[in-house]
Design an enzyme around this catalytic site. Structure first.
Site, short mmCIF file in Angstrom:
data_model
loop_
_atom_site.label_atom_id
_atom_site.label_comp_id
_atom_site.label_asym_id
_atom_site.label_seq_id
_atom_site.Cartn_x
_atom_site.Cartn_y
_atom_site.Cartn_z
N GLU A 35 73.81 -32.69 -62.42
CA GLU A 35 73.18 -33.26 -61.22
C GLU A 35 74.22 -33.85 -60.30
OE1 GLU A 35 70.03 -36.07 -61.66
OE2 GLU A 35 68.70 -34.61 -62.60
N ASP A 60 55.95 -45.46 -66.81
CA ASP A 60 54.48 -45.50 -66.74
C ASP A 60 53.87 -46.88 -67.05
OD1 ASP A 60 54.19 -42.94 -65.89
OD2 ASP A 60 53.60 -42.10 -67.82
N ASP A 91 63.05 -33.10 -59.35
CA ASP A 91 63.75 -34.36 -59.51
C ASP A 91 62.78 -35.46 -59.09
OD1 ASP A 91 66.10 -35.62 -60.40
OD2 ASP A 91 66.54 -36.22 -58.36
N LYS A 127 56.11 -30.73 -68.72
CA LYS A 127 56.13 -30.44 -67.29
C LYS A 127 55.62 -29.01 -67.03
CE LYS A 127 59.88 -33.47 -65.79
NZ LYS A 127 61.21 -33.53 -65.18
N ASN A 129 61.65 -30.42 -70.74
CA ASN A 129 60.38 -31.06 -71.10
C ASN A 129 59.21 -30.08 -71.03
OD1 ASN A 129 58.04 -32.55 -71.18
ND2 ASN A 129 58.74 -34.11 -69.72
P1 IMP Z 1 63.06 -36.72 -64.12
O1 IMP Z 1 63.52 -36.32 -62.76
O2 IMP Z 1 61.76 -36.13 -64.52
O3 IMP Z 1 64.14 -36.56 -65.16
O4 IMP Z 1 62.79 -38.28 -64.07
C1 IMP Z 1 63.74 -39.20 -63.57
C2 IMP Z 1 63.38 -40.61 -64.04
O5 IMP Z 1 62.11 -41.00 -63.53
C3 IMP Z 1 63.31 -40.78 -65.56
O6 IMP Z 1 63.78 -42.09 -65.87
C4 IMP Z 1 61.83 -40.67 -65.84
O7 IMP Z 1 61.48 -41.40 -67.01
C5 IMP Z 1 61.22 -41.28 -64.59
N1 IMP Z 1 59.95 -40.63 -64.30
C6 IMP Z 1 59.75 -39.43 -63.69
N2 IMP Z 1 58.45 -39.13 -63.63
C7 IMP Z 1 57.82 -40.17 -64.22
C8 IMP Z 1 56.45 -40.42 -64.49
O8 IMP Z 1 55.54 -39.63 -64.19
N3 IMP Z 1 56.18 -41.57 -65.12
C9 IMP Z 1 57.13 -42.46 -65.50
N4 IMP Z 1 58.43 -42.27 -65.29
C10 IMP Z 1 58.76 -41.12 -64.66
#
Ligand code: IMP
Length: 211
Positions: free
Chosen positions: A33, A173, A62, A11, A8
Protein backbone atom coordinates in the site's frame (compact mmCIF):
# COMPACT_ATOMS: atom_id res chain seq x y z
CA UNK A 1 -14.11 -13.48 -14.00
CA UNK A 2 -13.81 -10.48 -11.70
CA UNK A 3 -11.31 -10.86 -8.84
CA UNK A 4 -11.88 -9.23 -5.45
CA UNK A 5 -8.37 -8.66 -4.12
CA UNK A 6 -8.51 -9.38 -0.41
CA UNK A 7 -7.28 -11.76 2.24
CA UNK A 8 -10.78 -11.65 3.78
CA UNK A 9 -13.32 -14.18 2.37
CA UNK A 10 -16.11 -12.27 4.19
CA UNK A 11 -15.66 -9.33 1.81
CA UNK A 12 -16.18 -11.60 -1.20
CA UNK A 13 -19.37 -13.02 0.34
CA UNK A 14 -20.59 -9.45 0.82
CA UNK A 15 -19.74 -8.57 -2.81
CA UNK A 16 -21.56 -11.68 -4.08
CA UNK A 17 -24.82 -10.22 -2.77
CA UNK A 18 -24.57 -7.34 -5.24
CA UNK A 19 -23.23 -9.11 -8.34
CA UNK A 20 -24.53 -11.83 -10.69
CA UNK A 21 -23.96 -15.43 -9.56
CA UNK A 22 -20.44 -16.78 -10.01
CA UNK A 23 -19.13 -13.49 -11.44
CA UNK A 24 -16.64 -12.74 -8.65
CA UNK A 25 -13.91 -14.76 -6.91
CA UNK A 26 -11.26 -13.94 -4.38
CA UNK A 27 -7.66 -13.13 -5.31
CA UNK A 28 -5.33 -13.49 -2.35
CA UNK A 29 -2.70 -10.95 -3.36
CA UNK A 30 -1.02 -8.73 -0.79
CA UNK A 31 -0.06 -5.59 -2.73
CA UNK A 32 2.16 -2.97 -1.09
CA UNK A 33 0.00 0.00 0.00
CA UNK A 34 1.24 3.49 -0.82
CA UNK A 35 0.97 6.17 1.86
CA UNK A 36 -1.61 8.84 1.12
CA UNK A 37 -3.99 11.06 3.08
CA UNK A 38 -6.98 9.90 0.99
CA UNK A 39 -8.34 6.41 0.35
CA UNK A 40 -8.77 6.94 -3.41
CA UNK A 41 -5.10 6.94 -4.47
CA UNK A 42 -4.42 3.92 -2.25
CA UNK A 43 -7.26 1.89 -3.79
CA UNK A 44 -6.29 3.08 -7.29
CA UNK A 45 -2.68 2.04 -6.95
CA UNK A 46 -3.68 -1.27 -5.39
CA UNK A 47 -5.98 -1.95 -8.35
CA UNK A 48 -3.15 -1.24 -10.82
CA UNK A 49 -0.73 -3.51 -8.96
CA UNK A 50 -3.32 -6.27 -8.72
CA UNK A 51 -4.29 -6.00 -12.40
CA UNK A 52 -0.64 -6.22 -13.44
CA UNK A 53 -0.28 -9.30 -11.25
CA UNK A 54 -3.52 -11.07 -12.25
CA UNK A 55 -4.04 -9.90 -15.84
CA UNK A 56 -7.78 -10.15 -15.15
CA UNK A 57 -10.37 -7.52 -14.08
CA UNK A 58 -9.78 -6.69 -10.41
CA UNK A 59 -11.59 -4.92 -7.59
CA UNK A 60 -9.59 -3.56 -4.65
CA UNK A 61 -11.00 -1.84 -1.57
CA UNK A 62 -9.58 0.49 0.99
CA UNK A 63 -11.55 1.56 4.05
CA UNK A 64 -11.12 3.56 7.21
CA UNK A 65 -12.73 5.32 10.15
CA UNK A 66 -12.79 9.14 9.95
CA UNK A 67 -13.47 10.99 13.23
CA UNK A 68 -14.75 14.52 12.59
CA UNK A 69 -13.37 16.07 15.78
CA UNK A 70 -9.93 14.65 14.95
CA UNK A 71 -9.89 16.08 11.41
CA UNK A 72 -10.53 12.66 9.92
CA UNK A 73 -7.97 10.70 11.95
CA UNK A 74 -7.27 7.74 11.78
CA UNK A 75 -8.63 7.70 8.18
CA UNK A 76 -6.23 5.89 5.82
CA UNK A 77 -4.11 4.93 8.85
CA UNK A 78 -6.97 2.99 10.48
CA UNK A 79 -5.32 -0.43 10.22
CA UNK A 80 -2.06 0.81 11.69
CA UNK A 81 -3.85 2.65 14.50
CA UNK A 82 -6.02 -0.38 15.27
CA UNK A 83 -2.90 -2.55 15.53
CA UNK A 84 -0.87 -0.06 17.57
CA UNK A 85 -3.23 2.00 19.78
CA UNK A 86 -6.23 -0.34 19.63
CA UNK A 87 -9.87 0.67 19.37
CA UNK A 88 -10.36 1.32 23.11
CA UNK A 89 -7.72 4.04 23.04
CA UNK A 90 -9.25 5.54 19.92
CA UNK A 91 -12.48 5.70 21.91
CA UNK A 92 -10.65 7.25 24.90
CA UNK A 93 -9.19 9.98 22.68
CA UNK A 94 -12.59 10.68 21.09
CA UNK A 95 -14.31 10.67 24.51
CA UNK A 96 -12.69 14.04 25.29
CA UNK A 97 -14.10 15.63 22.15
CA UNK A 98 -17.21 17.79 21.88
CA UNK A 99 -17.78 16.43 18.39
CA UNK A 100 -17.75 12.64 18.32
CA UNK A 101 -19.33 12.31 14.90
CA UNK A 102 -17.48 9.91 12.62
CA UNK A 103 -17.88 8.02 9.36
CA UNK A 104 -16.64 4.80 7.89
CA UNK A 105 -15.56 5.30 4.31
CA UNK A 106 -14.77 2.71 1.67
CA UNK A 107 -13.32 3.25 -1.79
CA UNK A 108 -13.41 0.47 -4.37
CA UNK A 109 -10.94 0.64 -7.26
CA UNK A 110 -11.72 -1.27 -10.47
CA UNK A 111 -9.15 -1.94 -13.19
CA UNK A 112 -9.40 -4.15 -16.27
CA UNK A 113 -6.67 -2.59 -18.41
CA UNK A 114 -9.19 -0.70 -20.57
CA UNK A 115 -9.81 3.01 -20.77
CA UNK A 116 -12.96 4.51 -19.27
CA UNK A 117 -13.11 7.43 -21.70
CA UNK A 118 -16.86 7.05 -22.02
CA UNK A 119 -17.38 7.19 -18.28
CA UNK A 120 -18.56 10.52 -16.79
CA UNK A 121 -17.44 9.68 -13.26
CA UNK A 122 -14.05 10.24 -11.58
CA UNK A 123 -11.31 8.22 -13.19
CA UNK A 124 -7.89 8.13 -11.67
CA UNK A 125 -5.51 8.08 -14.61
CA UNK A 126 -2.55 9.98 -13.33
CA UNK A 127 -2.15 10.24 -9.61
CA UNK A 128 1.49 11.18 -9.15
CA UNK A 129 1.98 9.34 -5.86
CA UNK A 130 0.50 6.29 -7.44
CA UNK A 131 2.59 6.60 -10.57
CA UNK A 132 5.75 7.10 -8.56
CA UNK A 133 4.92 4.06 -6.46
CA UNK A 134 4.21 1.96 -9.53
CA UNK A 135 7.85 1.44 -10.34
CA UNK A 136 10.56 2.69 -12.66
CA UNK A 137 8.49 2.53 -15.84
CA UNK A 138 5.99 4.99 -14.36
CA UNK A 139 8.19 6.85 -11.92
CA UNK A 140 8.40 9.78 -14.29
CA UNK A 141 5.40 12.07 -13.55
CA UNK A 142 5.25 12.88 -17.28
CA UNK A 143 4.45 9.22 -17.85
CA UNK A 144 1.55 9.33 -15.36
CA UNK A 145 -1.17 10.04 -17.96
CA UNK A 146 -0.39 6.62 -19.40
CA UNK A 147 -0.90 4.90 -16.07
CA UNK A 148 -3.56 2.20 -16.11
CA UNK A 149 -7.04 3.75 -15.74
CA UNK A 150 -8.86 2.93 -12.53
CA UNK A 151 -12.49 3.65 -11.75
CA UNK A 152 -13.34 4.52 -8.15
CA UNK A 153 -16.58 4.02 -6.20
CA UNK A 154 -17.08 5.44 -2.72
CA UNK A 155 -19.50 4.56 0.06
CA UNK A 156 -19.83 5.87 3.58
CA UNK A 157 -21.88 5.39 6.71
CA UNK A 158 -22.27 8.19 9.26
CA UNK A 159 -22.27 7.59 13.00
CA UNK A 160 -20.51 8.52 16.22
CA UNK A 161 -17.85 7.14 18.53
CA UNK A 162 -19.19 5.50 21.71
CA UNK A 163 -17.83 3.24 24.48
CA UNK A 164 -17.42 -0.33 23.13
CA UNK A 165 -20.64 -2.37 22.88
CA UNK A 166 -21.51 -5.61 21.09
CA UNK A 167 -19.82 -8.86 20.19
CA UNK A 168 -20.21 -9.06 16.41
CA UNK A 169 -18.33 -7.61 13.45
CA UNK A 170 -14.65 -6.73 13.45
CA UNK A 171 -12.24 -3.82 13.70
CA UNK A 172 -13.81 -0.60 15.01
CA UNK A 173 -17.38 -1.98 14.97
CA UNK A 174 -17.83 -1.95 18.80
CA UNK A 175 -17.08 1.79 19.12
CA UNK A 176 -19.05 2.98 16.07
CA UNK A 177 -22.75 3.68 16.61
CA UNK A 178 -25.22 4.19 13.76
CA UNK A 179 -28.91 4.73 14.43
CA UNK A 180 -28.67 3.78 18.12
CA UNK A 181 -26.77 0.51 17.61
CA UNK A 182 -23.04 -0.14 17.32
CA UNK A 183 -22.07 -2.06 14.20
CA UNK A 184 -20.95 -4.85 16.55
CA UNK A 185 -24.53 -5.09 17.90
CA UNK A 186 -26.08 -5.41 14.43
CA UNK A 187 -26.84 -8.62 12.57
CA UNK A 188 -24.62 -9.22 9.54
CA UNK A 189 -27.57 -8.53 7.24
CA UNK A 190 -28.32 -5.22 8.94
CA UNK A 191 -24.66 -4.15 8.86
CA UNK A 192 -24.33 -5.08 5.18
CA UNK A 193 -27.48 -3.09 4.42
CA UNK A 194 -26.05 0.15 5.83
CA UNK A 195 -22.27 -0.35 5.56
CA UNK A 196 -19.78 1.83 3.69
CA UNK A 197 -18.58 -1.20 1.73
CA UNK A 198 -22.14 -2.18 0.86
CA UNK A 199 -22.88 1.34 -0.45
CA UNK A 200 -19.71 1.32 -2.58
CA UNK A 201 -20.50 -2.19 -3.87
CA UNK A 202 -24.01 -1.08 -4.79
CA UNK A 203 -22.61 1.78 -6.93
CA UNK A 204 -20.03 -0.51 -8.49
CA UNK A 205 -22.60 -3.23 -9.30
CA UNK A 206 -24.86 -0.72 -11.03
CA UNK A 207 -22.02 0.55 -13.21
CA UNK A 208 -20.57 -2.93 -13.83
CA UNK A 209 -23.92 -4.26 -15.04
CA UNK A 210 -23.65 -1.96 -18.09
CA UNK A 211 -20.01 -2.74 -18.76
P1 IMP B 1 -9.42 -2.49 5.28
O1 IMP B 1 -9.21 -1.43 4.25
O2 IMP B 1 -10.62 -3.33 5.05
O3 IMP B 1 -8.16 -3.30 5.52
O4 IMP B 1 -9.69 -1.75 6.65
C1 IMP B 1 -8.85 -0.73 7.15
C2 IMP B 1 -9.11 -0.54 8.63
O5 IMP B 1 -10.45 -0.11 8.85
C3 IMP B 1 -8.91 -1.78 9.50
O6 IMP B 1 -8.39 -1.35 10.75
C4 IMP B 1 -10.31 -2.32 9.66
O7 IMP B 1 -10.44 -3.04 10.88
C5 IMP B 1 -11.13 -1.04 9.67
N1 IMP B 1 -12.44 -1.29 9.07
C6 IMP B 1 -12.75 -1.37 7.75
N2 IMP B 1 -14.04 -1.66 7.56
C7 IMP B 1 -14.55 -1.79 8.81
C8 IMP B 1 -15.85 -2.13 9.27
O8 IMP B 1 -16.80 -2.39 8.52
N3 IMP B 1 -16.00 -2.17 10.61
C9 IMP B 1 -14.99 -1.92 11.48
N4 IMP B 1 -13.76 -1.62 11.11
C10 IMP B 1 -13.54 -1.56 9.77
Amino acid sequence: MLRYVTTNPGKVREAERYLPNDSIARLDFDYPEIQATELGPIAAQGAREAYRHADEPVLVDDAGLFVEGLDGFPGPYSSYVEETLGIERVHDIAADLDDRRAAFRCVLGYCDGDDFAASPDPVDRGDRNAAAAAGPDEGDPEAAPDALPVKLFEGYVPGRIVAPRGEGGFGYDPIFEHDGETLAEMSTDRKNAISHRGRALEKFAEWYADR
